[in-house]
Design a protein around this motif. Structure first.
Motif, PDB file in Angstrom:
ATOM      1  N   PRO A   1       0.801  -1.233   0.000  1.00  0.00           N
ATOM      2  CA  PRO A   1       0.000   0.000   0.000  1.00  0.00           C
ATOM      3  C   PRO A   1       0.829   1.276   0.000  1.00  0.00           C
ATOM      4  CG  PRO A   1      -0.158  -1.124   2.122  1.00  0.00           C
ATOM      5  CD  PRO A   1       0.582  -2.041   1.205  1.00  0.00           C
ATOM      6  N   SER A   2       2.129   1.160   0.320  1.00  0.00           N
ATOM      7  CA  SER A   2       2.972   2.366   0.300  1.00  0.00           C
ATOM      8  C   SER A   2       3.323   2.794  -1.122  1.00  0.00           C
ATOM      9  CB  SER A   2       4.254   2.114   1.095  1.00  0.00           C
ATOM     10  OG  SER A   2       4.958   1.019   0.557  1.00  0.00           O
ATOM     11  N   VAL A   3       3.070   1.926  -2.086  1.00  0.00           N
ATOM     12  CA  VAL A   3       3.372   2.238  -3.495  1.00  0.00           C
ATOM     13  C   VAL A   3       2.095   2.338  -4.332  1.00  0.00           C
ATOM     14  CG1 VAL A   3       4.448   1.368  -5.610  1.00  0.00           C
ATOM     15  CG2 VAL A   3       5.667   1.205  -3.418  1.00  0.00           C
ATOM     16  N   PHE A   4       1.196   1.354  -4.171  1.00  0.00           N
ATOM     17  CA  PHE A   4       0.008   1.289  -5.028  1.00  0.00           C
ATOM     18  C   PHE A   4      -1.175   1.916  -4.305  1.00  0.00           C
ATOM     19  CE2 PHE A   4       2.826  -2.165  -6.328  1.00  0.00           C
ATOM     20  CZ  PHE A   4       2.964  -1.857  -7.676  1.00  0.00           C
ATOM     21  N   LYS A   5      -1.546   3.124  -4.754  1.00  0.00           N
ATOM     22  CA  LYS A   5      -2.567   3.912  -4.059  1.00  0.00           C
ATOM     23  C   LYS A   5      -3.653   4.304  -5.047  1.00  0.00           C
ATOM     24  CE  LYS A   5       0.959   5.696  -0.965  1.00  0.00           C
ATOM     25  NZ  LYS A   5       1.373   6.809  -0.117  1.00  0.00           N
ATOM     26  N   PRO A   6      -4.628   3.433  -5.217  1.00  0.00           N
ATOM     27  CA  PRO A   6      -5.645   3.662  -6.250  1.00  0.00           C
ATOM     28  C   PRO A   6      -6.410   4.974  -6.111  1.00  0.00           C
ATOM     29  CG  PRO A   6      -5.816   1.436  -5.349  1.00  0.00           C
ATOM     30  CD  PRO A   6      -4.825   2.173  -4.504  1.00  0.00           C
ATOM     31  N   ARG A   7      -6.442   5.550  -4.935  1.00  0.00           N
ATOM     32  CA  ARG A   7      -7.207   6.792  -4.744  1.00  0.00           C
ATOM     33  C   ARG A   7      -6.372   8.041  -4.979  1.00  0.00           C
ATOM     34  NH1 ARG A   7     -11.954   5.612  -1.678  1.00  0.00           N
ATOM     35  NH2 ARG A   7     -11.964   3.402  -1.225  1.00  0.00           N
ATOM     36  N   GLU A   8      -5.083   7.874  -5.254  1.00  0.00           N
ATOM     37  CA  GLU A   8      -4.228   9.050  -5.408  1.00  0.00           C
ATOM     38  C   GLU A   8      -3.718   9.177  -6.835  1.00  0.00           C
ATOM     39  OE1 GLU A   8      -1.250   9.396  -2.352  1.00  0.00           O
ATOM     40  OE2 GLU A   8      -2.618   8.650  -0.830  1.00  0.00           O
ATOM     41  N   LYS A   9      -3.183  10.327  -7.124  1.00  0.00           N
ATOM     42  CA  LYS A   9      -2.572  10.557  -8.435  1.00  0.00           C
ATOM     43  C   LYS A   9      -1.155  11.043  -8.234  1.00  0.00           C
ATOM     44  CE  LYS A   9      -6.270  11.031 -11.620  1.00  0.00           C
ATOM     45  NZ  LYS A   9      -6.584  11.490 -12.929  1.00  0.00           N
ATOM     46  N   PRO A  10      -0.158  10.430  -8.845  1.00  0.00           N
ATOM     47  CA  PRO A  10      -0.271   9.179  -9.584  1.00  0.00           C
ATOM     48  C   PRO A  10      -0.565   8.023  -8.636  1.00  0.00           C
ATOM     49  CG  PRO A  10       2.038   9.743  -9.289  1.00  0.00           C
ATOM     50  CD  PRO A  10       1.247  10.891  -8.725  1.00  0.00           C
ATOM     51  N   TRP A  11      -1.240   7.027  -9.122  1.00  0.00           N
ATOM     52  CA  TRP A  11      -1.651   5.952  -8.209  1.00  0.00           C
ATOM     53  C   TRP A  11      -0.511   4.993  -7.898  1.00  0.00           C
ATOM     54  CZ3 TRP A  11      -2.446   0.579  -8.466  1.00  0.00           C
ATOM     55  CH2 TRP A  11      -2.211  -0.018  -9.703  1.00  0.00           C
ATOM     56  N   VAL A  12       0.549   5.014  -8.734  1.00  0.00           N
ATOM     57  CA  VAL A  12       1.749   4.233  -8.422  1.00  0.00           C
ATOM     58  C   VAL A  12       2.836   5.202  -7.979  1.00  0.00           C
ATOM     59  CG1 VAL A  12       3.491   2.644  -9.302  1.00  0.00           C
ATOM     60  CG2 VAL A  12       1.141   2.476 -10.118  1.00  0.00           C
ATOM     61  N   GLN A  13       3.266   5.089  -6.731  1.00  0.00           N
ATOM     62  CA  GLN A  13       4.280   5.997  -6.175  1.00  0.00           C
ATOM     63  C   GLN A  13       5.507   5.170  -5.819  1.00  0.00           C
ATOM     64  OE1 GLN A  13       2.377   8.446  -3.163  1.00  0.00           O
ATOM     65  NE2 GLN A  13       0.662   8.893  -4.525  1.00  0.00           N
ATOM     66  N   THR A  14       6.455   5.166  -6.765  1.00  0.00           N
ATOM     67  CA  THR A  14       7.572   4.232  -6.638  1.00  0.00           C
ATOM     68  C   THR A  14       8.565   4.618  -5.539  1.00  0.00           C
ATOM     69  OG1 THR A  14       8.743   5.368  -8.432  1.00  0.00           O
ATOM     70  CG2 THR A  14       7.440   3.435  -9.038  1.00  0.00           C
ATOM     71  N   ASP A  15       8.401   5.795  -4.944  1.00  0.00           N
ATOM     72  CA  ASP A  15       9.265   6.150  -3.815  1.00  0.00           C
ATOM     73  C   ASP A  15       8.911   5.367  -2.548  1.00  0.00           C
ATOM     74  OD1 ASP A  15      10.582   7.979  -5.347  1.00  0.00           O
ATOM     75  OD2 ASP A  15       9.473   9.710  -4.605  1.00  0.00           O
ATOM     76  N   GLY A  16       7.772   4.699  -2.564  1.00  0.00           N
ATOM     77  CA  GLY A  16       7.249   4.102  -1.347  1.00  0.00           C
ATOM     78  C   GLY A  16       7.855   2.781  -0.918  1.00  0.00           C
ATOM     79  N   ALA A  17       8.719   2.193  -1.738  1.00  0.00           N
ATOM     80  CA  ALA A  17       9.311   0.908  -1.369  1.00  0.00           C
ATOM     81  C   ALA A  17      10.570   0.698  -2.191  1.00  0.00           C
ATOM     82  CB  ALA A  17       8.319  -0.232  -1.627  1.00  0.00           C
ATOM     83  N   SER A  18      11.319  -0.355  -1.828  1.00  0.00           N
ATOM     84  CA  SER A  18      12.542  -0.648  -2.577  1.00  0.00           C
ATOM     85  C   SER A  18      12.192  -1.248  -3.933  1.00  0.00           C
ATOM     86  CB  SER A  18      13.408  -1.636  -1.801  1.00  0.00           C
ATOM     87  OG  SER A  18      12.787  -2.906  -1.794  1.00  0.00           O
ATOM     88  N   LYS A  19      13.148  -1.186  -4.822  1.00  0.00           N
ATOM     89  CA  LYS A  19      12.959  -1.775  -6.151  1.00  0.00           C
ATOM     90  C   LYS A  19      12.586  -3.246  -6.042  1.00  0.00           C
ATOM     91  CE  LYS A  19      16.452  -2.702  -9.112  1.00  0.00           C
ATOM     92  NZ  LYS A  19      17.640  -2.347  -9.921  1.00  0.00           N
ATOM     93  N   GLU A  20      13.264  -3.951  -5.133  1.00  0.00           N
ATOM     94  CA  GLU A  20      13.008  -5.396  -4.982  1.00  0.00           C
ATOM     95  C   GLU A  20      11.570  -5.658  -4.526  1.00  0.00           C
ATOM     96  OE1 GLU A  20      15.764  -3.755  -3.884  1.00  0.00           O
ATOM     97  OE2 GLU A  20      17.035  -4.593  -5.448  1.00  0.00           O
ATOM     98  N   GLU A  21      11.109  -4.857  -3.572  1.00  0.00           N
ATOM     99  CA  GLU A  21       9.726  -5.035  -3.096  1.00  0.00           C
ATOM    100  C   GLU A  21       8.727  -4.770  -4.220  1.00  0.00           C
ATOM    101  OE1 GLU A  21       9.331  -3.658   1.439  1.00  0.00           O
ATOM    102  OE2 GLU A  21      10.366  -2.199   0.203  1.00  0.00           O
ATOM    103  N   ILE A  22       9.008  -3.753  -5.010  1.00  0.00           N
ATOM    104  CA  ILE A  22       8.099  -3.416  -6.110  1.00  0.00           C
ATOM    105  C   ILE A  22       8.072  -4.538  -7.139  1.00  0.00           C
ATOM    106  CG2 ILE A  22       7.739  -1.832  -8.038  1.00  0.00           C
ATOM    107  CD1 ILE A  22       8.809   0.407  -6.186  1.00  0.00           C
ATOM    108  N   ILE A  23       9.240  -5.055  -7.494  1.00  0.00           N
ATOM    109  CA  ILE A  23       9.306  -6.141  -8.478  1.00  0.00           C
ATOM    110  C   ILE A  23       8.531  -7.356  -7.976  1.00  0.00           C
ATOM    111  CG2 ILE A  23      10.863  -7.825  -9.565  1.00  0.00           C
ATOM    112  CD1 ILE A  23      12.956  -5.534  -9.713  1.00  0.00           C
ATOM    113  N   GLU A  24       8.685  -7.654  -6.687  1.00  0.00           N
ATOM    114  CA  GLU A  24       7.982  -8.815  -6.132  1.00  0.00           C
ATOM    115  C   GLU A  24       6.472  -8.622  -6.208  1.00  0.00           C
ATOM    116  OE1 GLU A  24       9.011  -9.795  -2.094  1.00  0.00           O
ATOM    117  OE2 GLU A  24       7.609 -11.474  -2.108  1.00  0.00           O
ATOM    118  N   GLN A  25       6.009  -7.427  -5.852  1.00  0.00           N
ATOM    119  CA  GLN A  25       4.567  -7.184  -5.857  1.00  0.00           C
ATOM    120  C   GLN A  25       4.012  -7.178  -7.276  1.00  0.00           C
ATOM    121  OE1 GLN A  25       2.622  -7.097  -3.065  1.00  0.00           O
ATOM    122  NE2 GLN A  25       1.011  -7.258  -4.597  1.00  0.00           N
ATOM    123  N   VAL A  26       4.736  -6.600  -8.202  1.00  0.00           N
ATOM    124  CA  VAL A  26       4.294  -6.580  -9.598  1.00  0.00           C
ATOM    125  C   VAL A  26       4.099  -8.017 -10.098  1.00  0.00           C
ATOM    126  CG1 VAL A  26       5.093  -6.087 -11.953  1.00  0.00           C
ATOM    127  CG2 VAL A  26       5.176  -4.307 -10.206  1.00  0.00           C
ATOM    128  N   GLY A  27       4.974  -8.922  -9.643  1.00  0.00           N
ATOM    129  CA  GLY A  27       4.873 -10.326 -10.042  1.00  0.00           C
ATOM    130  C   GLY A  27       3.625 -11.013  -9.538  1.00  0.00           C
TER     131      GLY A  27
END
Ligand code: SF4
Length: 68
Positions: free
Chosen positions: A32-58
């Motif tokens: 939830p620190s990256v993917f925020k459907p109610r906000e713009k932009p709804w993907v905020q890549t500052d919210g987690a590490s690259k590794e965490e983001i890659i894992e969640q995208v998977g």
């Protein structure tokens, strides 16, 4: 309407294809620190590490999210 959006993170990009998204919200629940459907932009890549983001995208069930 179909759109493709890109959200850069270091040397990668998170790509989101709106037409494939089934709004299952796995992303928002899992990272939830990256993917925020109610906000713009709804993907905020500052919210987690690259590794965490890659894992969640998977875990996106529809393939709407991908890494480039
Ligand atoms: S996990 Fe994938 S399908 Fe589900 S809301 Fe996020 S982008 Fe859409």
């Amino acid at each position: 309407m179909s759109e493709i959006k890109e959200y850069p993170k270091e040397d990668i990009k998170v790509v989101w294809e709106s037409s494939k998204c089934i709004h299952a919200a796995n992303c928002a629940k899992g990272l939830p620190s990256v993917f925020k459907p109610r906000e713009k932009p709804w993907v905020q890549t500052d919210g987690a590490s690259k590794e965490e983001i890659i894992e969640q995208v998977g875990k996106c069930p529809s393939g709407a999210l991908s890494i480039r």
